[in-house]
Design an enzyme around this catalytic site. Structure first.
Site, PDB file in Angstrom:
ATOM      1  N   TYR A  54      39.341  -7.555   3.380  1.00  4.42           N
ATOM      2  CA  TYR A  54      38.373  -8.638   3.217  1.00  4.42           C
ATOM      3  C   TYR A  54      38.664  -9.388   1.922  1.00  4.42           C
ATOM      4  O   TYR A  54      38.680  -8.805   0.837  1.00  4.42           O
ATOM      5  CB  TYR A  54      36.943  -8.112   3.185  1.00  4.42           C
ATOM      6  CG  TYR A  54      36.469  -7.454   4.465  1.00  4.42           C
ATOM      7  CD1 TYR A  54      37.182  -7.567   5.664  1.00  4.42           C
ATOM      8  CD2 TYR A  54      35.301  -6.712   4.493  1.00  4.42           C
ATOM      9  CE1 TYR A  54      36.755  -6.964   6.831  1.00  4.42           C
ATOM     10  CE2 TYR A  54      34.853  -6.102   5.663  1.00  4.42           C
ATOM     11  CZ  TYR A  54      35.589  -6.234   6.819  1.00  4.42           C
ATOM     12  OH  TYR A  54      35.148  -5.629   7.980  1.00  4.42           O
ATOM     13  N   SER A 159      37.535   1.716  14.180  1.00  3.52           N
ATOM     14  CA  SER A 159      36.975   0.411  14.515  1.00  3.52           C
ATOM     15  C   SER A 159      37.804  -0.224  15.618  1.00  3.52           C
ATOM     16  O   SER A 159      39.031  -0.305  15.513  1.00  3.52           O
ATOM     17  CB  SER A 159      36.968  -0.504  13.281  1.00  3.52           C
ATOM     18  OG  SER A 159      36.472  -1.796  13.605  1.00  3.52           O
ATOM     19  N   ARG A 235      29.214 -20.842   8.948  1.00  5.13           N
ATOM     20  CA  ARG A 235      30.549 -20.295   9.195  1.00  5.13           C
ATOM     21  C   ARG A 235      31.391 -21.222  10.064  1.00  5.13           C
ATOM     22  O   ARG A 235      32.573 -21.401   9.835  1.00  5.13           O
ATOM     23  CB  ARG A 235      30.438 -18.914   9.866  1.00  5.13           C
ATOM     24  CG  ARG A 235      29.969 -17.814   8.931  1.00  5.13           C
ATOM     25  CD  ARG A 235      29.963 -16.462   9.617  1.00  5.13           C
ATOM     26  NE  ARG A 235      29.551 -15.414   8.697  1.00  5.13           N
ATOM     27  CZ  ARG A 235      29.482 -14.130   9.007  1.00  5.13           C
ATOM     28  NH1 ARG A 235      29.764 -13.743  10.240  1.00  5.13           N
ATOM     29  NH2 ARG A 235      29.113 -13.240   8.106  1.00  5.13           N
ATOM     30  N   GLY A 291      25.508  -9.371   7.362  1.00  2.00           N
ATOM     31  CA  GLY A 291      25.995 -10.009   6.143  1.00  2.00           C
ATOM     32  C   GLY A 291      24.997 -11.053   5.690  1.00  2.00           C
ATOM     33  O   GLY A 291      23.981 -11.307   6.360  1.00  2.00           O
ATOM     34  N   ASN A 301      16.473 -10.426   7.918  1.00  4.63           N
ATOM     35  CA  ASN A 301      17.077  -9.530   8.902  1.00  4.63           C
ATOM     36  C   ASN A 301      16.335  -8.199   8.974  1.00  4.63           C
ATOM     37  O   ASN A 301      16.186  -7.618  10.052  1.00  4.63           O
ATOM     38  CB  ASN A 301      18.546  -9.284   8.563  1.00  4.63           C
ATOM     39  CG  ASN A 301      19.437 -10.451   8.936  1.00  4.63           C
ATOM     40  OD1 ASN A 301      19.136 -11.198   9.862  1.00  4.63           O
ATOM     41  ND2 ASN A 301      20.535 -10.615   8.222  1.00  4.63           N
TER      42      ASN A 301
END
Length: 342
Positions: A54, A159, A235, A291, A301
């Site tokens: 990242y 993952s 985004r 995020g 959230n």
């Protein structure tokens, strides 16, 4: 905030996990990133997810700095290994031949580098970011076992592995006496590819899902309107991110999302809360990664944890989405060649 046990382990993680993919050291400045981490801590989030790739290692540094001074025993920190990282921001094609994958060399060196960036002696959960077709699985699992036995990793996970890959990895982990506890797949109202095969195998093995993109990169907040430009600062408005989101920005899909939003309004809840509650409704999902680019997003959230979805509402949502839902298990893939990373 609830703190369920992760899989058949004694590790308790927060029901919502704060993740810094696409935000820290990328879309969000360090000061704002630290404010988001502080908001997460204040909301009862104890679990933090990152990865060495990242922002080309910088996200780990930012998270480590933001968590500095916190009681380490009160935190669960997870990171990952697989994708290439480049020294000093060098172009991707300058990554060395051993700077990717799940070889003993790369797994071991990557873990030590992650520990330095995070400012910790160990990580609670170390995850294989994809399956490596070029390295014997035995080599990968033995390298992870050495790190567990050395006290540098407490639990291991994966993952975006297929059901068969998870089964094989779990069998080796049992032989090596290390705790294989989790899978981190993409999972949301629109992307359900883990349901036919991965979830049944994980239920059998005592492995649980820590899911990423529960809001489909923001699409399930309802902020992207059919026929309209992406909101400034979102985004989809970012040149670096928008390409990977094109399949989510088709007008036909966004129209269905708006219809689900109307159902959420009718039920007296926000669309984003409905989407998060739906993900956590799956008994094989332990936690959802969220995020944020602003602290108030974290706080909002967390409010989704107060939502209970009735079966009738879920059925109506499924009816609206129809064939927009992706549930083909073959869509879970890992790259076979380094050039596939590009």
């Amino acid at each position: 905030m609830e703190y369920p046990r992760l899989g058949h382990s004694g590790l308790r993680v927060s029901e919502l996990i704060y993740g810094n993919w696409l935000t820290h050291a990328s879309q969000v400045e360090a000061e704002q990133a630290e404010a988001c981490v502080r908001a997460a801590l204040d909301a009862g989030i104890t679990t933090f997810d990152t990865a060495d790739t990242y922002a080309n290692t910088e996200a780990e540094r930012v998270l480590g700095k933001a968590l500095a001074g916190e009681r380490r025993e009160g935190l669960v920190i997870a990171t990952k290994v697989f994708w290439p990282t480049r020294p000093d921001g060098a172009p991707q094609d300058q990554a060395g031949p051993n700077d990717h994958g799940l070889s003993r060399k790369h797994v071991t060196e990557s873990l030590h580098a992650s520990l330095r960036r995070l400012g910790t002696d160990y990580v609670d959960l170390y995850q294989c970011h994809r399956f490596d077709h070029d390295t014997p699985l035995e080599e990968t699992m033995e390298a992870l076992a050495d790190l567990v036995h050395a006290g540098k990793v407490h639990y291991v996970g994966v993952s975006e592995w297929t059901a068969d890959q998870i089964r094989r990895g779990h069998a080796l982990a049992r032989e090596l006496r290390i705790p294989f506890v989790s899978n981190q797949p993409q999972y949301n109202l629109l992307w359900r590819v883990i349901e036919p095969e991965v979830v049944p195998v994980c239920e059998e093995l005592g492995v649980q899902q820590i899911v990423w993109s529960p809001l489909a990169q923001g699409v399930l907040t309802g902020k992207y309107q059919p026929g309209a430009q992406a909101p400034e600062g979102s985004r989809a408005a970012s040149a670096e991110v928008s390409g990977s989101m094109q399949h989510l920005l088709k007008d036909s899909l966004l129209e269905k999302v708006q219809q689900v939003g109307a159902l959420a309004d009718e039920a007296g809840m926000k669309l984003s809360h409905l989407a998060l509650a739906w993900v956590l409704r799956n008994p094989n999902v332990c936690s959802a990664i969220v995020g944020a680019s602003r602290p108030e997003q974290v706080t909002d959230n967390v409010r989704a944890l107060q939502v209970t979805l009735e079966d009738d509402l879920v059925a109506r949502v499924d009816e609206v989405l129809g064939d927009a839902v992706k549930d083909d298990p073959t869509l879970t893939v890992s790259p076979h060649r380094l050039r596939d990373f590009a």
